[in-house]
Design a protein around this motif. Structure first.
Motif, PDB file in Angstrom:
ATOM      1  N   CYS A  81      58.028  53.791  55.763  1.00  0.00           N
ATOM      2  CA  CYS A  81      56.658  54.228  55.427  1.00  0.00           C
ATOM      3  C   CYS A  81      56.814  55.392  55.873  1.00  0.00           C
ATOM      4  N   CYS A  83      54.538  56.524  58.300  1.00  0.00           N
ATOM      5  CA  CYS A  83      54.254  56.395  59.622  1.00  0.00           C
ATOM      6  C   CYS A  83      55.442  55.726  60.314  1.00  0.00           C
ATOM      7  N   CYS A  94      52.710  48.343  53.955  1.00  0.00           N
ATOM      8  CA  CYS A  94      52.816  48.533  54.922  1.00  0.00           C
ATOM      9  C   CYS A  94      52.127  48.003  56.258  1.00  0.00           C
ATOM     10  N   HIS A  96      51.707  47.847  58.912  1.00  0.00           N
ATOM     11  CA  HIS A  96      51.069  48.667  60.721  1.00  0.00           C
ATOM     12  C   HIS A  96      50.040  49.997  59.807  1.00  0.00           C
ATOM     13  N   CYS A  97      49.750  50.484  58.639  1.00  0.00           N
ATOM     14  CA  CYS A  97      49.406  51.169  58.074  1.00  0.00           C
ATOM     15  C   CYS A  97      48.252  51.098  56.549  1.00  0.00           C
TER      16      CYS A  97
HETATM   17 ZN   LIG Z   1      52.537  52.833  57.391  1.00  0.00          ZN
END
Ligand SMILES: [Zn+2]
Length: 103
Positions: A81, A83, A94, A96-97
């Motif tokens: 990703c 990020c 993702c 996470h983000c």
């Molecule tokens: Zn991400």
């Protein structure tokens, strides 16, 4: 009886078995219970193995496995990703983000 495939990924091994079953190739998975029951990182000799019972169909089975693995790889490659997280290939977004997988 010939071993045609071995992987630490039990899901992949049983996936391949299903493909061979669907083509009428008799096959067995060995070491499946061992590695499942151990609950710890198994050394390579206890990875689940796919064995084809009918030696006349080994080449056919290997062809099927090769093409199946190719598809599997294309679908399941991890992706990086923006990020910086490495995301499982099965995930389109993702964790996470929330960004989408690049193509
Ligand atoms: Zn991400």
């Amino acid at each position: 009886v010939t071993r045609v495939f071995s992987s630490e990924d039990r899901i992949l091994v049983s996936h391949l078995k299903n493909i061979l079953d669907a083509e009428g190739i008799r096959c067995d998975v060995r070491n499946e219970i061992l590695s499942g029951a151990a609950g710890e990182l198994a050394p390579i000799d206890t990875w689940p193995e796919l064995w084809v019972t009918d030696n006349l169909k080994v080449d056919f089975a290997k062809d099927l496995i090769q093409s199946a693995l190719k598809q599997f790889d294309e679908k399941m490659d991890d992706w990086q990703c923006q990020c910086g997280e490495t995301i499982d290939g099965a995930m389109a977004i993702c964790w996470h983000c929330g960004a989408s997988a690049p193509n």
